[in-house]
Design an enzyme around this catalytic site. Structure first.
Site, PDB file in Angstrom:
ATOM      1  N   ASP A  99       0.790  -1.231   0.000  1.00 50.08           N
ATOM      2  CA  ASP A  99       0.000   0.000   0.000  1.00 50.08           C
ATOM      3  C   ASP A  99       0.821   1.280   0.000  1.00 50.08           C
ATOM      4  O   ASP A  99       0.332   2.337   0.388  1.00 50.08           O
ATOM      5  CB  ASP A  99      -0.917  -0.007   1.237  1.00 50.08           C
ATOM      6  CG  ASP A  99      -0.123  -0.206   2.523  1.00 50.08           C
ATOM      7  OD1 ASP A  99       1.094   0.055   2.517  1.00 50.08           O
ATOM      8  OD2 ASP A  99      -0.717  -0.611   3.538  1.00 50.08           O
ATOM      9  N   GLU A 121      -0.029  -9.066  -1.266  1.00 51.41           N
ATOM     10  CA  GLU A 121      -0.661  -8.519  -0.059  1.00 51.41           C
ATOM     11  C   GLU A 121      -1.868  -7.650  -0.441  1.00 51.41           C
ATOM     12  O   GLU A 121      -2.031  -6.496  -0.021  1.00 51.41           O
ATOM     13  CB  GLU A 121       0.320  -7.705   0.808  1.00 51.41           C
ATOM     14  CG  GLU A 121      -0.123  -7.580   2.256  1.00 51.41           C
ATOM     15  CD  GLU A 121       0.813  -6.723   3.114  1.00 51.41           C
ATOM     16  OE1 GLU A 121       0.681  -5.486   3.116  1.00 51.41           O
ATOM     17  OE2 GLU A 121       1.678  -7.313   3.784  1.00 51.41           O
ATOM     18  N   GLU A 135      -2.271   5.179   2.741  1.00 49.56           N
ATOM     19  CA  GLU A 135      -2.180   3.757   2.381  1.00 49.56           C
ATOM     20  C   GLU A 135      -3.520   3.130   2.005  1.00 49.56           C
ATOM     21  O   GLU A 135      -3.572   2.279   1.117  1.00 49.56           O
ATOM     22  CB  GLU A 135      -1.533   2.967   3.523  1.00 49.56           C
ATOM     23  CG  GLU A 135      -0.047   3.234   3.721  1.00 49.56           C
ATOM     24  CD  GLU A 135       0.245   4.435   4.619  1.00 49.56           C
ATOM     25  OE1 GLU A 135      -0.716   5.106   5.070  1.00 49.56           O
ATOM     26  OE2 GLU A 135       1.430   4.722   4.859  1.00 49.56           O
ATOM     27  N   HIS A 209       5.915   5.343  12.983  1.00 49.78           N
ATOM     28  CA  HIS A 209       6.239   6.186  11.827  1.00 49.78           C
ATOM     29  C   HIS A 209       5.027   6.618  11.010  1.00 49.78           C
ATOM     30  O   HIS A 209       5.173   7.325  10.017  1.00 49.78           O
ATOM     31  CB  HIS A 209       7.197   5.436  10.889  1.00 49.78           C
ATOM     32  CG  HIS A 209       6.499   4.350  10.112  1.00 49.78           C
ATOM     33  ND1 HIS A 209       6.263   3.099  10.617  1.00 49.78           N
ATOM     34  CD2 HIS A 209       5.944   4.348   8.865  1.00 49.78           C
ATOM     35  CE1 HIS A 209       5.613   2.363   9.731  1.00 49.78           C
ATOM     36  NE2 HIS A 209       5.403   3.107   8.659  1.00 49.78           N
ATOM     37  N   ARG A 211       1.956   8.450   9.267  1.00 53.05           N
ATOM     38  CA  ARG A 211       1.665   9.875   9.050  1.00 53.05           C
ATOM     39  C   ARG A 211       0.570  10.383   9.999  1.00 53.05           C
ATOM     40  O   ARG A 211       0.623  11.518  10.466  1.00 53.05           O
ATOM     41  CB  ARG A 211       1.219  10.095   7.605  1.00 53.05           C
ATOM     42  CG  ARG A 211       2.394  10.325   6.657  1.00 53.05           C
ATOM     43  CD  ARG A 211       1.898  10.407   5.212  1.00 53.05           C
ATOM     44  NE  ARG A 211       2.899  11.019   4.336  1.00 53.05           N
ATOM     45  CZ  ARG A 211       4.033  10.440   3.969  1.00 53.05           C
ATOM     46  NH1 ARG A 211       4.359   9.246   4.423  1.00 53.05           N
ATOM     47  NH2 ARG A 211       4.883  11.062   3.157  1.00 53.05           N
ATOM     48  N   HIS A 242      12.706   5.671  12.903  1.00 54.59           N
ATOM     49  CA  HIS A 242      12.507   5.788  11.443  1.00 54.59           C
ATOM     50  C   HIS A 242      13.196   7.049  10.928  1.00 54.59           C
ATOM     51  O   HIS A 242      13.272   8.054  11.642  1.00 54.59           O
ATOM     52  CB  HIS A 242      10.995   5.853  11.204  1.00 54.59           C
ATOM     53  CG  HIS A 242      10.579   5.618   9.785  1.00 54.59           C
ATOM     54  ND1 HIS A 242      10.734   6.563   8.801  1.00 54.59           N
ATOM     55  CD2 HIS A 242      10.002   4.550   9.175  1.00 54.59           C
ATOM     56  CE1 HIS A 242      10.273   6.099   7.652  1.00 54.59           C
ATOM     57  NE2 HIS A 242       9.813   4.866   7.858  1.00 54.59           N
TER      58      HIS A 242
HETATM   59  C1  UD1 Z   1       6.637   5.062   3.670  1.00 55.29           C
HETATM   60  C2  UD1 Z   1       5.251   4.655   3.182  1.00 55.29           C
HETATM   61  C3  UD1 Z   1       4.482   3.955   4.286  1.00 55.29           C
HETATM   62  C4  UD1 Z   1       5.289   2.815   4.871  1.00 55.29           C
HETATM   63  C5  UD1 Z   1       6.658   3.312   5.292  1.00 55.29           C
HETATM   64  C6  UD1 Z   1       7.507   2.159   5.740  1.00 55.29           C
HETATM   65  C7  UD1 Z   1       4.087   6.102   1.574  1.00 55.29           C
HETATM   66  C8  UD1 Z   1       3.365   7.366   1.335  1.00 55.29           C
HETATM   67  N1  UD1 Z   1       4.510   5.876   2.810  1.00 55.29           N
HETATM   68  O1  UD1 Z   1       6.469   6.045   4.697  1.00 55.29           O
HETATM   69  O2  UD1 Z   1       3.270   3.441   3.754  1.00 55.29           O
HETATM   70  O3  UD1 Z   1       4.600   2.300   5.984  1.00 55.29           O
HETATM   71  O4  UD1 Z   1       7.304   3.934   4.182  1.00 55.29           O
HETATM   72  O5  UD1 Z   1       8.627   2.574   6.454  1.00 55.29           O
HETATM   73  O6  UD1 Z   1       4.290   5.337   0.644  1.00 55.29           O
HETATM   74  N2  UD1 Z   1      13.892   8.851   4.634  1.00 55.29           N
HETATM   75  C9  UD1 Z   1      15.262   8.791   4.591  1.00 55.29           C
HETATM   76  N3  UD1 Z   1      15.859   7.590   4.292  1.00 55.29           N
HETATM   77  C10 UD1 Z   1      15.161   6.452   4.104  1.00 55.29           C
HETATM   78  C11 UD1 Z   1      13.762   6.517   4.205  1.00 55.29           C
HETATM   79  C12 UD1 Z   1      13.132   7.732   4.448  1.00 55.29           C
HETATM   80  O7  UD1 Z   1      15.948   9.788   4.763  1.00 55.29           O
HETATM   81  O8  UD1 Z   1      15.756   5.381   3.876  1.00 55.29           O
HETATM   82  C13 UD1 Z   1      13.243  10.166   4.896  1.00 55.29           C
HETATM   83  C14 UD1 Z   1      13.309  11.096   3.680  1.00 55.29           C
HETATM   84  O9  UD1 Z   1      13.445  12.415   4.133  1.00 55.29           O
HETATM   85  C15 UD1 Z   1      11.941  10.883   3.031  1.00 55.29           C
HETATM   86  C16 UD1 Z   1      11.080  10.759   4.269  1.00 55.29           C
HETATM   87  O10 UD1 Z   1      11.859   9.982   5.186  1.00 55.29           O
HETATM   88  O11 UD1 Z   1      11.543  11.929   2.184  1.00 55.29           O
HETATM   89  C17 UD1 Z   1       9.724  10.135   4.054  1.00 55.29           C
HETATM   90  O12 UD1 Z   1       9.805   8.938   3.326  1.00 55.29           O
HETATM   91  P1  UD1 Z   1       8.471   8.370   2.607  1.00 55.29           P
HETATM   92  O13 UD1 Z   1       8.813   7.100   1.912  1.00 55.29           O
HETATM   93  O14 UD1 Z   1       7.822   9.427   1.816  1.00 55.29           O
HETATM   94  O15 UD1 Z   1       7.497   8.098   3.822  1.00 55.29           O
HETATM   95  P2  UD1 Z   1       7.612   7.112   5.025  1.00 55.29           P
HETATM   96  O16 UD1 Z   1       7.163   7.837   6.227  1.00 55.29           O
HETATM   97  O17 UD1 Z   1       8.937   6.476   5.038  1.00 55.29           O
HETATM   98  N1  UDP Z   2      12.175  -3.345  10.559  1.00 57.56           N
HETATM   99  C1  UDP Z   2      13.561  -3.424  10.415  1.00 57.56           C
HETATM  100  N2  UDP Z   2      14.348  -2.567  11.144  1.00 57.56           N
HETATM  101  C2  UDP Z   2      13.843  -1.653  11.999  1.00 57.56           C
HETATM  102  C3  UDP Z   2      12.436  -1.571  12.125  1.00 57.56           C
HETATM  103  C4  UDP Z   2      11.626  -2.415  11.392  1.00 57.56           C
HETATM  104  O1  UDP Z   2      14.058  -4.257   9.658  1.00 57.56           O
HETATM  105  O2  UDP Z   2      14.615  -0.919  12.631  1.00 57.56           O
HETATM  106  C5  UDP Z   2      11.323  -4.240   9.767  1.00 57.56           C
HETATM  107  C6  UDP Z   2      10.211  -4.970  10.501  1.00 57.56           C
HETATM  108  O3  UDP Z   2      10.652  -6.208  11.026  1.00 57.56           O
HETATM  109  C7  UDP Z   2       9.156  -5.151   9.417  1.00 57.56           C
HETATM  110  C8  UDP Z   2       9.346  -3.938   8.529  1.00 57.56           C
HETATM  111  O4  UDP Z   2      10.640  -3.421   8.824  1.00 57.56           O
HETATM  112  O5  UDP Z   2       9.410  -6.300   8.611  1.00 57.56           O
HETATM  113  C9  UDP Z   2       8.286  -2.916   8.842  1.00 57.56           C
HETATM  114  O6  UDP Z   2       8.608  -1.697   8.279  1.00 57.56           O
HETATM  115  P1  UDP Z   2       7.892  -0.356   8.667  1.00 57.56           P
HETATM  116  O7  UDP Z   2       7.408  -0.455  10.049  1.00 57.56           O
HETATM  117  O8  UDP Z   2       8.832   0.739   8.314  1.00 57.56           O
HETATM  118  O9  UDP Z   2       6.693  -0.279   7.609  1.00 57.56           O
HETATM  119  P2  UDP Z   2       5.196  -0.838   7.577  1.00 57.56           P
HETATM  120  O10 UDP Z   2       5.240  -2.315   7.739  1.00 57.56           O
HETATM  121  O11 UDP Z   2       4.428  -0.133   8.644  1.00 57.56           O
HETATM  122  O12 UDP Z   2       4.709  -0.415   6.230  1.00 57.56           O
END
Ligand code: UD1
Ligand code: UDP
Length: 380
Positions: A99, A121, A135, A209, A211, A242
């Site tokens: 999602d 999924e 999502e 993490h 939103r 995160h």
């Molecule tokens: C995203 C997904 C969310 C998922 C989550 C898993 C969307 C809109 N959101 O949220 O569904 O649950 O990932 O973790 O698709 N950033 C870094 N390095 C990284 C990752 C993120 O610096 O490796 C920072 C960046 O500034 C980036 C911001 O986090 O712009 C947000 O990342 P984004 O993928 O937009 O949203 P998440 O909150 O990570």
């Molecule tokens: N996870 C990881 N390292 C971390 C935190 C989470 O490998 O420090 C793994 C966790 O076991 C799970 C996945 O990341 O498999 C979940 O990711 P996240 O919570 O970012 O996203 P969501 O599942 O909510 O989309």
């Protein structure tokens, strides 16, 4: 024999964890599948951690992550850049997961290119379009575009049927997250390096993490953590924070320099799985952790008001507590104080899969594309 061209696309940490076993399964049959991988790199560091662990070398890397980028930029980058990838790869089918915005925009881009999508999924729903945001709508769009719906549970199958998806395109496969978890626990030394945990303390693992939790809700979660560690000298809280700046700013402001609260960087999947195993209690708003922790027999308090994963809530291992400080502290305190209450939540249940979801998915694809590989898959 003409190979089946499969392009697997993902961009974030959880998608990578859940698609890695599908890719590994596809790679077992190089005479049948021409498997290519495209990462959008919606995440960067957190995605690369998983790529290293599973040794996946992408054929395409769209490299779209920008610091704190908004949903418009993210969506349009994926939508446009996937067009070029589709032109180059011309796959028979695109596999996308879950999602995220990568998933939604990839599905839309594939639809514009008239390439069938397989949604791994599929069928998770809260039926509240703003929760989780974005999502819920991302997965509705992906599901309505997809030709193959790989549903993890019976509940998700029912959601798809109720959304008007043709039954013949819905496949109950289990969730690939269990394939990934079992593989990781088996193949990677999961000894968690104990720089973080203190063996004399009960570890509470925290992640947040979403939103919807940015700002005040996350502040309330942090307050609950402060109250819990002050009141219970036998516990510690470990929080791999995160990389989203909206999370980090609040968490580091509220929880830095508090005794027995350890803020650490996101962990690689293998040590994180080990940390889940070692933890006494887990507090999270993550989707994936809600699926993994029950099979490890850990009580999970979900820091959300609604979940699209009701199965483990029904079995009693997972409780929804939202983000109210008093509710979180009372719920955690109850199982800290009562062994009986702890035991009730700590039974290992696994409504999400048997570790063979990826194998099922590729068999379904091979059968659909009328390859003669069904027999070969059975033999291998
Ligand atoms: C995203 C997904 C969310 C998922 C989550 C898993 C969307 C809109 N959101 O949220 O569904 O649950 O990932 O973790 O698709 N950033 C870094 N390095 C990284 C990752 C993120 O610096 O490796 C920072 C960046 O500034 C980036 C911001 O986090 O712009 C947000 O990342 P984004 O993928 O937009 O949203 P998440 O909150 O990570
Ligand atoms: N996870 C990881 N390292 C971390 C935190 C989470 O490998 O420090 C793994 C966790 O076991 C799970 C996945 O990341 O498999 C979940 O990711 P996240 O919570 O970012 O996203 P969501 O599942 O909510 O989309």
């Amino acid at each position: 024999m003409k190979k089946i061209k499969i392009l697997t696309v993902f961009g974030t940490r959880p998608e990578a964890i859940k698609m890695a076993p599908v890719i590994m399964e596809l790679e077992k049959y190089p005479l049948i599948f021409d498997s290519k991988v495209c990462i959008t790199s919606q995440h960067r560091e957190m995605l690369d951690q998983v790529m290293r662990l599973f040794n996946i070398n992408p054929d395409y890397d769209l490299d779209i992550m920008k610091h704190n980028q908004d949903l418009w930029t993210l969506t349009s980058s994926v939508l446009l850049k996937m067009k070029e990838v589709f032109e180059d790869a011309s796959p028979d089918v695109v596999l996308a997961h879950g999602d995220t915005t990568t998933t939604m925009a990839t599905s839309l881009s594939a639809f514009y290119a008239k390439i069938p999508v397989g949604h791994v999924e599929a069928g998770l729903r809260t039926f509240n379009k703003y929760y989780p945001f974005p999502e819920e709508i991302n997965r509705v769009i992906a599901d309505s575009i997809s030709s193959f719906h790989f549903a993890p549970t019976q509940k998700s199958v029912e959601n798809l049927i109720n959304s008007g998806i043709d039954k013949k395109n819905i496949y109950l496969t289990g969730n690939t997250v269990i394939d990934s978890l079992l593989y990781t626990v088996k193949n990677h030394t999961c000894s968690f390096d104990n720089d973080y945990t203190d063996k004399n303390l009960k570890t509470i693992l925290l992640t947040s993490h979403r939103r919807e939790n940015f700002g005040e809700p996350l502040e309330r979660i942090c307050n609950a953590v402060k109250i819990l560690v002050e009141k219970n000298p036998e516990i510690e809280v470990i929080y791999p924070v995160h990389l989203n700046p909206n999370v980090r700013n609040t968490v580091y402001n509220r929880l830095s320099n508090i005794e027995r609260v350890k803020l650490i960087e996101p962990l690689e999947y293998a040590p994180f799985a080990a940390l889940m195993k070692e933890s006494h209690i887990i507090l999270t708003d993550s989707g994936g952790i809600q699926e993994e922790a029950p099979s490890l027999g850990k009580p999970v308090f979900v820091l959300r008001d609604e979940t699209e994963r009701p199965e483990a809530v029904e079995s009693g291992t997972v409780k929804l507590v939202g983000t109210d400080t008093a509710k979180i502290t009372a719920s955690v305190q109850e199982i800290l104080d009562s062994e009986e209450a702890y035991r009730k939540m700590a039974s290992a249940v696994n409504p999400y899969g048997d570790g063979m979801a990826s194998g099922r998915i590729i068999k379904i694809l091979s059968a659909h594309f009328e390859s003669c590989c069904e027999k070969k898959l059975d033999i291998c």
